[in-house]
Motif scaffolding. Structure first.
Motif, PDB file in Angstrom:
ATOM      1  N   ALA A  68       7.542   5.260  -6.961  1.00 54.56           N
ATOM      2  CA  ALA A  68       7.006   4.437  -5.678  1.00 54.56           C
ATOM      3  C   ALA A  68       7.954   4.383  -4.700  1.00 54.56           C
ATOM      4  O   ALA A  68       9.284   4.061  -4.670  1.00 54.56           O
ATOM      5  CB  ALA A  68       6.574   2.954  -6.114  1.00 54.56           C
ATOM      6  N   GLY A  69       7.512   4.147  -3.454  1.00 53.75           N
ATOM      7  CA  GLY A  69       8.627   4.135  -2.154  1.00 53.75           C
ATOM      8  C   GLY A  69       7.748   2.737  -1.397  1.00 53.75           C
ATOM      9  O   GLY A  69       6.512   2.586  -1.265  1.00 53.75           O
ATOM     10  N   ILE A  70       8.648   2.256  -0.519  1.00 60.26           N
ATOM     11  CA  ILE A  70       8.028   1.139   0.175  1.00 60.26           C
ATOM     12  C   ILE A  70       8.664   1.303   1.751  1.00 60.26           C
ATOM     13  O   ILE A  70       9.968   1.492   1.723  1.00 60.26           O
ATOM     14  CB  ILE A  70       8.494  -0.145  -0.396  1.00 60.26           C
ATOM     15  CG1 ILE A  70       8.143  -0.341  -1.789  1.00 60.26           C
ATOM     16  CG2 ILE A  70       8.035  -1.285   0.496  1.00 60.26           C
ATOM     17  CD1 ILE A  70       8.657  -1.405  -2.504  1.00 60.26           C
ATOM     18  N   ASN A 102      -3.649   8.206  -5.769  1.00 62.88           N
ATOM     19  CA  ASN A 102      -2.478   6.977  -5.615  1.00 62.88           C
ATOM     20  C   ASN A 102      -2.881   6.064  -4.832  1.00 62.88           C
ATOM     21  O   ASN A 102      -3.925   6.091  -3.902  1.00 62.88           O
ATOM     22  CB  ASN A 102      -1.317   7.985  -5.473  1.00 62.88           C
ATOM     23  CG  ASN A 102      -0.829   9.030  -6.205  1.00 62.88           C
ATOM     24  OD1 ASN A 102      -0.842   9.036  -7.383  1.00 62.88           O
ATOM     25  ND2 ASN A 102      -0.514  10.214  -5.485  1.00 62.88           N
ATOM     26  N   LEU A 103      -2.032   5.255  -4.863  1.00 58.57           N
ATOM     27  CA  LEU A 103      -2.024   3.852  -4.189  1.00 58.57           C
ATOM     28  C   LEU A 103      -1.393   4.153  -2.781  1.00 58.57           C
ATOM     29  O   LEU A 103      -0.253   4.374  -2.823  1.00 58.57           O
ATOM     30  CB  LEU A 103      -1.586   2.586  -5.064  1.00 58.57           C
ATOM     31  CG  LEU A 103      -2.188   1.381  -4.653  1.00 58.57           C
ATOM     32  CD1 LEU A 103      -3.555   1.235  -4.788  1.00 58.57           C
ATOM     33  CD2 LEU A 103      -1.597   0.173  -5.477  1.00 58.57           C
ATOM     34  N   LEU A 104      -2.095   3.835  -1.698  1.00 60.02           N
ATOM     35  CA  LEU A 104      -1.382   4.254  -0.515  1.00 60.02           C
ATOM     36  C   LEU A 104      -1.869   2.905   0.266  1.00 60.02           C
ATOM     37  O   LEU A 104      -3.273   2.901   0.646  1.00 60.02           O
ATOM     38  CB  LEU A 104      -1.859   5.478   0.143  1.00 60.02           C
ATOM     39  CG  LEU A 104      -1.446   6.699  -0.648  1.00 60.02           C
ATOM     40  CD1 LEU A 104      -2.510   8.030   0.062  1.00 60.02           C
ATOM     41  CD2 LEU A 104      -0.321   7.145  -0.545  1.00 60.02           C
ATOM     42  N   ILE A 105      -1.407   2.199   0.743  1.00 58.78           N
ATOM     43  CA  ILE A 105      -1.607   0.661   1.095  1.00 58.78           C
ATOM     44  C   ILE A 105      -0.649  -0.076   1.827  1.00 58.78           C
ATOM     45  O   ILE A 105       0.572   0.034   1.536  1.00 58.78           O
ATOM     46  CB  ILE A 105      -2.073  -0.375  -0.130  1.00 58.78           C
ATOM     47  CG1 ILE A 105      -2.793  -1.574   0.317  1.00 58.78           C
ATOM     48  CG2 ILE A 105      -0.882  -0.540  -0.928  1.00 58.78           C
ATOM     49  CD1 ILE A 105      -3.464  -2.258  -0.859  1.00 58.78           C
ATOM     50  N   GLY A 112       3.691   3.339  -1.164  1.00 57.01           N
ATOM     51  CA  GLY A 112       3.059   4.280  -1.853  1.00 57.01           C
ATOM     52  C   GLY A 112       3.322   4.591  -3.392  1.00 57.01           C
ATOM     53  O   GLY A 112       4.742   4.425  -3.702  1.00 57.01           O
ATOM     54  N   LEU A 113       2.418   4.463  -4.176  1.00 59.15           N
ATOM     55  CA  LEU A 113       2.796   4.284  -5.519  1.00 59.15           C
ATOM     56  C   LEU A 113       1.940   5.396  -6.160  1.00 59.15           C
ATOM     57  O   LEU A 113       0.916   5.410  -6.315  1.00 59.15           O
ATOM     58  CB  LEU A 113       2.158   2.754  -6.077  1.00 59.15           C
ATOM     59  CG  LEU A 113       2.185   2.416  -7.658  1.00 59.15           C
ATOM     60  CD1 LEU A 113       3.570   2.742  -8.266  1.00 59.15           C
ATOM     61  CD2 LEU A 113       1.663   1.229  -8.004  1.00 59.15           C
ATOM     62  N   ALA A 139      -0.515  11.892   7.418  1.00 59.40           N
ATOM     63  CA  ALA A 139       0.915  12.073   8.177  1.00 59.40           C
ATOM     64  C   ALA A 139       1.691  10.644   7.548  1.00 59.40           C
ATOM     65  O   ALA A 139       2.213   9.768   8.226  1.00 59.40           O
ATOM     66  CB  ALA A 139       0.948  11.905   9.662  1.00 59.40           C
ATOM     67  N   GLY A 140       1.578  10.253   6.111  1.00 55.51           N
ATOM     68  CA  GLY A 140       2.257   9.456   5.372  1.00 55.51           C
ATOM     69  C   GLY A 140       3.683   9.346   5.679  1.00 55.51           C
ATOM     70  O   GLY A 140       4.391  10.445   5.722  1.00 55.51           O
TER      71      GLY A 140
END
Ligand code: BTN
Length: 253
Positions: free
Chosen positions: A119-121, A64-67, A140-141, A48-49
């Motif tokens: 990417a989104g922030i 991907n990068l999810l951090i 999220g990159l 549920a990002g």
């Protein structure tokens, strides 16, 4: 790649193979404990990002990068919270810029390569009175994603641009280091420098473009920057400069 290593950002790290949302996990952690400054929570898959304004963040498993990073930006006032969008946008912009050309920050903090979102922030703050007690900076990159669902507008990944696959751990370290650099600039009070640097990297800055103001009405103007509250400043045909909040304006891309 020659880059200074982070001293505290991403040093305490929590890896979860799967989670609903790293931002949600970090916010829950903050409600129970005080994790060290710079703690990061990262995952291979989010069920549920979360994106901005309640949107879903798409990313397939392990690509991907999810951090999410936790910081205590004291003594930052809630009224100055846009600076957190600025530092996170600049950090991600720099990292993507190590792999791709023409990387811009689309206000408030989407990262674009040409006309595509890479990417989104999502910045979520915990307030105490008028101060920001803690912040969660979720990033999220798109790194190795090859196919995006058709309903996602203008997506792209680093790999689609470079035609190579990239090491997520390396990109995570670069990101931690860049985030720490800009976080320290903020801590030392270089807000004006940060704002100017941000404005200089804005997508479509000083270009004549169309914008939607209520989903329908189209206005024609030039982005001139952001004001102290982070509102988007657009100079319209009459030469007046109007300020727009996040839900009040959309780009026509
Ligand atoms: C947006 O562009 O709408 C913001 C997207 C932010 C996505 C990231 S992925 C890691 C972190 N966890 C979340 O649930 N969201 C952010």
């Amino acid at each position: 790649m020659n880059i200074t290593e982070a001293l505290f950002t991403g040093i305490n790290s929590i890896y979860l193979p799967e989670i609903d949302s790293t931002n949600l996990f970090a916010m829950n952690l903050l409600s129970k404990t005080n994790p060290p400054e710079g703690t990061c929570v990262y995952t291979a898959y989010q069920s549920a990002g979360r994106g901005q304004i309640g949107r879903f963040w798409y990313s397939s498993d392990g690509k991907n990068l999810l951090i999410s990073y936790i910081f205590y930006p004291k003594p930052l006032k809630a009224i100055d919270q846009f600076i957190l969008n600025i530092i996170s946008g600049l950090a991600v912009r720099d990292v993507v810029g190590m792999y791709c050309d023409n990387v811009k920050i689309k206000w408030p903090n989407d990262i674009y390569v040409d006309d595509k979102k890479i990417a989104g922030i999502l910045v979520q703050n915990i307030l105490r009175g008028t101060d920001i007690k803690a912040t969660v900076i979720g990033i999220g990159l798109n790194v190795n994603e090859q196919h995006f669902p058709s309903e996602i507008p203008n997506p792209v990944s680093i790999s689609q641009i470079t035609s190579k696959s990239h090491d997520l751990a390396e990109i995570r370290q670069l990101l931690s280091s860049k985030l720490e650099f800009y976080f320290m600039k903020m801590k030392y009070g270089h807000h004006e420098w940060l704002k100017e640097t941000y404005i200089n990297t804005m997508y479509r800055i000083n270009e004549t473009a169309n914008f939607k103001t209520d989903g329908e009405t189209i206005i024609f103007g030039k982005i001139r920057g952001v004001n102290e509250q982070g509102k988007l400043l657009i100079q319209v045909e009459s030469e007046d400069v109007l300020a727009f909040g996040f839900r009040e304006i959309g780009y026509v891309i």
